[in-house]
Design a protein around this motif. Sequence first.
Motif, PDB file in Angstrom:
ATOM      1  N   LEU A  35       0.828  -1.209   0.000  1.00  0.00           N
ATOM      2  CA  LEU A  35       0.000   0.000   0.000  1.00  0.00           C
ATOM      3  C   LEU A  35       0.861   1.258   0.000  1.00  0.00           C
ATOM      4  N   ALA A  36       1.935   1.233   0.761  1.00  0.00           N
ATOM      5  CA  ALA A  36       2.836   2.386   0.796  1.00  0.00           C
ATOM      6  C   ALA A  36       3.453   2.627  -0.583  1.00  0.00           C
ATOM      7  N   GLU A  37       3.823   1.543  -1.269  1.00  0.00           N
ATOM      8  CA  GLU A  37       4.402   1.683  -2.611  1.00  0.00           C
ATOM      9  C   GLU A  37       3.356   2.178  -3.608  1.00  0.00           C
ATOM     10  N   ALA A  38       2.135   1.654  -3.512  1.00  0.00           N
ATOM     11  CA  ALA A  38       1.084   2.019  -4.470  1.00  0.00           C
ATOM     12  C   ALA A  38       0.618   3.459  -4.297  1.00  0.00           C
ATOM     13  N   THR A  39       0.615   3.952  -3.061  1.00  0.00           N
ATOM     14  CA  THR A  39       0.101   5.300  -2.780  1.00  0.00           C
ATOM     15  C   THR A  39       1.206   6.341  -2.613  1.00  0.00           C
ATOM     16  N   ARG A  40       2.455   5.864  -2.525  1.00  0.00           N
ATOM     17  CA  ARG A  40       3.608   6.743  -2.275  1.00  0.00           C
ATOM     18  C   ARG A  40       3.485   7.477  -0.941  1.00  0.00           C
ATOM     19  N   LEU A  41       2.867   6.808   0.004  1.00  0.00           N
ATOM     20  CA  LEU A  41       2.794   7.327   1.372  1.00  0.00           C
ATOM     21  C   LEU A  41       3.795   6.568   2.236  1.00  0.00           C
ATOM     22  N   SER A  42       4.145   7.138   3.369  1.00  0.00           N
ATOM     23  CA  SER A  42       5.078   6.459   4.264  1.00  0.00           C
ATOM     24  C   SER A  42       4.391   5.265   4.912  1.00  0.00           C
ATOM     25  N   THR A  43       5.178   4.280   5.307  1.00  0.00           N
ATOM     26  CA  THR A  43       4.600   3.101   5.957  1.00  0.00           C
ATOM     27  C   THR A  43       3.942   3.479   7.274  1.00  0.00           C
ATOM     28  N   ALA A  44       4.472   4.480   7.954  1.00  0.00           N
ATOM     29  CA  ALA A  44       3.862   4.919   9.216  1.00  0.00           C
ATOM     30  C   ALA A  44       2.480   5.504   8.964  1.00  0.00           C
ATOM     31  N   THR A  45       2.356   6.328   7.912  1.00  0.00           N
ATOM     32  CA  THR A  45       1.050   6.915   7.568  1.00  0.00           C
ATOM     33  C   THR A  45       0.063   5.825   7.188  1.00  0.00           C
ATOM     34  N   VAL A  46       0.521   4.883   6.366  1.00  0.00           N
ATOM     35  CA  VAL A  46      -0.354   3.785   5.955  1.00  0.00           C
ATOM     36  C   VAL A  46      -0.808   2.983   7.161  1.00  0.00           C
ATOM     37  N   SER A  47       0.110   2.667   8.062  1.00  0.00           N
ATOM     38  CA  SER A  47      -0.229   1.877   9.245  1.00  0.00           C
ATOM     39  C   SER A  47      -1.274   2.570  10.107  1.00  0.00           C
ATOM     40  N   ILE A  49      -3.483   4.915   9.186  1.00  0.00           N
ATOM     41  CA  ILE A  49      -4.785   5.025   8.511  1.00  0.00           C
ATOM     42  C   ILE A  49      -5.469   3.664   8.447  1.00  0.00           C
ATOM     43  N   VAL A  50      -4.709   2.607   8.174  1.00  0.00           N
ATOM     44  CA  VAL A  50      -5.283   1.264   8.143  1.00  0.00           C
ATOM     45  C   VAL A  50      -5.877   0.911   9.508  1.00  0.00           C
ATOM     46  N   LYS A  51      -5.211   1.299  10.569  1.00  0.00           N
ATOM     47  CA  LYS A  51      -5.728   1.034  11.919  1.00  0.00           C
ATOM     48  C   LYS A  51      -7.069   1.724  12.128  1.00  0.00           C
ATOM     49  N   GLU A  52      -7.165   2.988  11.675  1.00  0.00           N
ATOM     50  CA  GLU A  52      -8.422   3.727  11.799  1.00  0.00           C
ATOM     51  C   GLU A  52      -9.530   3.085  10.977  1.00  0.00           C
ATOM     52  N   LEU A  53      -9.199   2.694   9.742  1.00  0.00           N
ATOM     53  CA  LEU A  53     -10.196   2.084   8.869  1.00  0.00           C
ATOM     54  C   LEU A  53     -10.656   0.736   9.407  1.00  0.00           C
ATOM     55  N   THR A  56     -13.259   1.401  12.060  1.00  0.00           N
ATOM     56  CA  THR A  56     -14.574   1.794  11.530  1.00  0.00           C
ATOM     57  C   THR A  56     -15.273   0.646  10.823  1.00  0.00           C
ATOM     58  N   GLY A  57     -14.542  -0.438  10.532  1.00  0.00           N
ATOM     59  CA  GLY A  57     -15.145  -1.589   9.871  1.00  0.00           C
ATOM     60  C   GLY A  57     -15.091  -1.550   8.362  1.00  0.00           C
ATOM     61  N   LEU A  58     -14.397  -0.561   7.790  1.00  0.00           N
ATOM     62  CA  LEU A  58     -14.331  -0.481   6.333  1.00  0.00           C
ATOM     63  C   LEU A  58     -13.343  -1.485   5.759  1.00  0.00           C
ATOM     64  N   VAL A  59     -12.204  -1.697   6.426  1.00  0.00           N
ATOM     65  CA  VAL A  59     -11.226  -2.673   5.955  1.00  0.00           C
ATOM     66  C   VAL A  59     -11.009  -3.743   7.004  1.00  0.00           C
ATOM     67  N   GLU A  60     -10.493  -4.862   6.539  1.00  0.00           N
ATOM     68  CA  GLU A  60     -10.119  -5.962   7.422  1.00  0.00           C
ATOM     69  C   GLU A  60      -8.654  -6.292   7.176  1.00  0.00           C
ATOM     70  N   THR A  61      -7.978  -6.761   8.183  1.00  0.00           N
ATOM     71  CA  THR A  61      -6.594  -7.196   8.039  1.00  0.00           C
ATOM     72  C   THR A  61      -6.484  -8.642   8.499  1.00  0.00           C
ATOM     73  N   ARG A  62      -5.588  -9.375   7.838  1.00  0.00           N
ATOM     74  CA  ARG A  62      -5.328 -10.749   8.265  1.00  0.00           C
ATOM     75  C   ARG A  62      -3.884 -11.089   7.947  1.00  0.00           C
ATOM     76  N   PRO A  63      -3.300 -12.009   8.709  1.00  0.00           N
ATOM     77  CA  PRO A  63      -1.888 -12.343   8.497  1.00  0.00           C
ATOM     78  C   PRO A  63      -1.676 -12.993   7.130  1.00  0.00           C
ATOM     79  N   THR A  64      -0.553 -12.684   6.527  1.00  0.00           N
ATOM     80  CA  THR A  64      -0.155 -13.327   5.268  1.00  0.00           C
ATOM     81  C   THR A  64       1.358 -13.347   5.238  1.00  0.00           C
ATOM     82  N   SER A  65       1.927 -13.735   4.107  1.00  0.00           N
ATOM     83  CA  SER A  65       3.384 -13.706   3.979  1.00  0.00           C
ATOM     84  C   SER A  65       3.742 -13.220   2.592  1.00  0.00           C
TER      85      SER A  65
END
Length: 392
Positions: A35-47, A49-53, A56-65
């Motif tokens: 996401l940071a590469e696709a949006t050209r945002l910092s990983t801290a900013t992405v992290s 915003i993803v936490k906020e989303l 709110t229930g808009l996004v979900e996260t799950r472990p992957t590799s």
Amino acid sequence: MSRWPGGSQSGLREANTAKIVDAVKRFGGLTQVELAEATRLSTATVSAIVKELSQTGLVETRPTSRSGRRAQLVTIARRAGLVAAVQIGSRSMRVRLTDVGQDVLADRSMPLPADHAEDTVLDRITLLLIDMLAMIAADADDLIGVCIGVPAPVDPESGHIAYRGVMRRWEDQPVAEVVQQRLGCPVLVEKDANLAALAEATLGTARDVSDSLFVHASYTTSAGIVLGSRLYRGRSGTAGEIGHVQVDPTGSICTCGQRGCLETFVGAEAITAPLRATYGQVTFRDVIAQAASGDPGSARVIADAATLLGRVVAGVCQSVAPEVITVGGELVEAGPIFLLPFASAVREHAPQSRSPHRDPVPSSFGKDAVLVGATIHILQSTDPSQLLEDHS
């Protein structure tokens, strides 16, 4: 003067949030690093915003590799909405329901009679969708949109079939309006080859290039063109209609009214007609299956069609110079019997440049290409802020 767009830091935050939501919608699921590469945002900013989303229930996260390392995959939550993709073919239709993360929830198909009427098919689509929604404990209110792929060019202004004759009982019907009234959600109608081209350009073989071509070799023949990473429809939506390129001015009359179109040589009727004297009432799919299993007569007919199709595609290459050519549709199921003469004809008749042409390749998505593209088309047409407002 404020250093933030929109006059405040909150304005920048909203813009960055929309970028992240749009990227997840576009690609179906990305890790936070991606996401940071696709949006050209910092990983801290992405992290953050993803936490906020997630809260709110808009996004979900799950472990992957990724590359052997643990990561968090970010996808749009299913409760953010559902997408319906519909493919109407010459002899069948198929309906697929996915969530906004592009995970398939239901997939059904149904045969159609030849020369099927618009009203009957739209009734079937509506009833089938309602039944499929009920199967997954959802209803029409959960749909954020429906995209219908049809085997004909569609005028983007009117939404009507752009050529008369190619879908005779559909050409004056406001298909999108009818389905939208019944289901109460946005409905898009698009040429099937365009949707398959969009799938390849977004998630498939052509995702790393700007200019690509998708060739749809089926009961009918068409192409989808992507230039500058955007679908190119041309005037009245007729760009890529290679099936109606004249290859013999003395040939048979085509459904479009012209004489000797490519489709009269490579379409389903042209494939089956030469074999009927020997094989009886053979179907298009019969010929493909027989060719794939080694029948010489069926193989000859398909190889001849592939060669002629490749010559016309080579002419398209002279005009748009695609970096990648993908091909899909029933004829590809014949395997090398179709693919080898098709690729050979493209190579032989396309202009030679300093950069060697890549050979055409089968679609990344096989029979699913149109449905994948239809899902992407709805997601890309949905304003990210709409999803954000619904979950604010």
